[in-house]
Design an enzyme around this catalytic site. Sequence first.
Site, mmCIF file in Angstrom:
data_model
loop_
_atom_site.group_PDB
_atom_site.id
_atom_site.type_symbol
_atom_site.label_atom_id
_atom_site.label_comp_id
_atom_site.label_asym_id
_atom_site.label_seq_id
_atom_site.Cartn_x
_atom_site.Cartn_y
_atom_site.Cartn_z
ATOM 1 N N ASP A 1 0.829 13.346 -8.097
ATOM 2 C CA ASP A 1 0.330 13.488 -9.465
ATOM 3 C C ASP A 1 -0.988 14.257 -9.508
ATOM 4 O O ASP A 1 -1.659 14.279 -10.541
ATOM 5 C CB ASP A 1 0.108 12.108 -10.095
ATOM 6 N N ASP B 1 0.223 4.241 1.047
ATOM 7 C CA ASP B 1 -0.821 4.942 0.306
ATOM 8 C C ASP B 1 -1.446 6.015 1.190
ATOM 9 O O ASP B 1 -1.264 6.027 2.411
ATOM 10 C CB ASP B 1 -1.888 3.956 -0.163
ATOM 11 N N ASP C 1 -4.365 6.595 2.363
ATOM 12 C CA ASP C 1 -5.354 6.283 3.392
ATOM 13 C C ASP C 1 -4.758 5.619 4.626
ATOM 14 O O ASP C 1 -5.494 5.206 5.521
ATOM 15 C CB ASP C 1 -6.461 5.395 2.810
ATOM 16 N N ASP D 1 1.840 -4.035 -7.828
ATOM 17 C CA ASP D 1 2.394 -4.653 -6.632
ATOM 18 C C ASP D 1 2.431 -6.174 -6.744
ATOM 19 O O ASP D 1 3.424 -6.819 -6.400
ATOM 20 C CB ASP D 1 1.588 -4.233 -5.402
#
Length: 500
Positions: A94, A149, A151, A242
């Site tokens: 995005d 994700d 990271d 989540d």
Amino acid sequence: MDMVTNVLDLVVVVIYFIVLILLSIYGIHRYIMVHLFRKFRAQHPQITRTFEDLPMVTVQLPIYQEMYVVERLIDAVCHIEYPRDKFEVQVLDDSTDETQNIAKAVVERYQAKGLNIQYMRRTDRVGFKAGALAAGFEKAKGEFVAIFDADFIPSPEILMKTIHYFTDPQIGMVQVRWGHINSEYSLLTKIQSIMLDGHFVVEHIARNRSGRFFNFNGTAGVWRREAISQSGGWHHDTLTEDLDLSYRAQLGGWKFLFVPDVVAPAEVPVEINSYKSQQHRWAKGSIQTAKKILPVVMQSKLPWQVKLEAFFHLSNNISYLLMMILSFFTLPSLVIRYERGWQNIMILDLPIFLIGTISVFSFYVFSQKEIYKDWPWRIKYIPLLMSLGIGLSVNNSKAVLEALLGYQTEFKRTPKYCIERNSDNWQHKKYRVGKSALAVIELVFAMYFGFTIWYAFLNGFFFSIPFLFLFFFGFIYTGFISMVQSDRRWVALKRPVPNI
């Protein structure tokens, strides 16, 4: 007038003790978590059988403004060991900056090598991360969906170590433990790592193995596609999609599994304003989820132990708001008790404070002892951890109030800077979180507690001083470092911002 003063003084002291008792109840809950952890920690999850024919797996990578880490993430995922005809990767981007070109180039490189990897971009950011996951889910071919994700650096064997747990048809999700790439970078990253270890090692093991609900942590987990579909899919009416989906799935009868021996290394925030932004999102999202989910949980036919734990789990961030109320009433309570000659009731403070502090200390000691050989060296940071938790109460109280009042805000991602070594620098990179007026409030509370310590010393309240100092240090640390690390003049002068 004296009667009114007497009543007001009594009200202040009563409010102080009510808040103190409520906080001690949350402290007692930590003791329960430690008890359950010790009781069930030897019951390691076992793979009873394996897939003869491995199922199709889709790996989803939700991305937004991740120019420094997106290539590292995709490289790691593309090196996951799994049959290539059963392996699909979705890069759900995005982004509106240079991340797009970097991600596209990496995707094209692996496509040229024959990997089934797709670059997917939406026309808008509706639903933020939840919206991106839902959009990718519609096109995913996998019977199972793994999520990472930006990271994170998943290991090559992560799927082969988790997929076979799904031979149990009741398992809807498998969560692995987060590791910490940069835990030694600064005092802040060391404290964060210990905090996360407590959540994953003690809370997840205690909840999961005792039959209580626990949650998917948004990344480093694998879902059964059917569990997502039957639970209503990804919703974006909270900031913790989540946590929301986790409870809906478990309410629907799906079983979750936490596998602490499988670790997914990740980068923790190195800059305190980014960390506070992350904590704000988590705190606000948990209360939003509590408002949405707790009524359903309480009306269900679940055992009372599950309902009680769900209450403490989802409402835990209320303790930050209680901490702010306690902070505000601490000095007036001391003054009133001294001037009224009520010093004798000061003895009530000590056991209540000890319940809270010792519960936190034992909670994190057990997490460090469980996974690190050098745990005696690590636990020296726990008093600082407690101070940081107090210092975050201004930031997180704002989040709790926003959630309780129904004030909507967008999903703010946590900036990542690809900090892997102590020599790495983040100060001159993009994505830095700007200044916030909350830092001023934190410094005001630091001065307030500095004066309270002085008052306690002058009037002989010596046993209160160590506890008051935890508040003083927590507020001055979060406030001062927030201001220093957001000051653009450090960048202009090309001086390193302190890694503290």
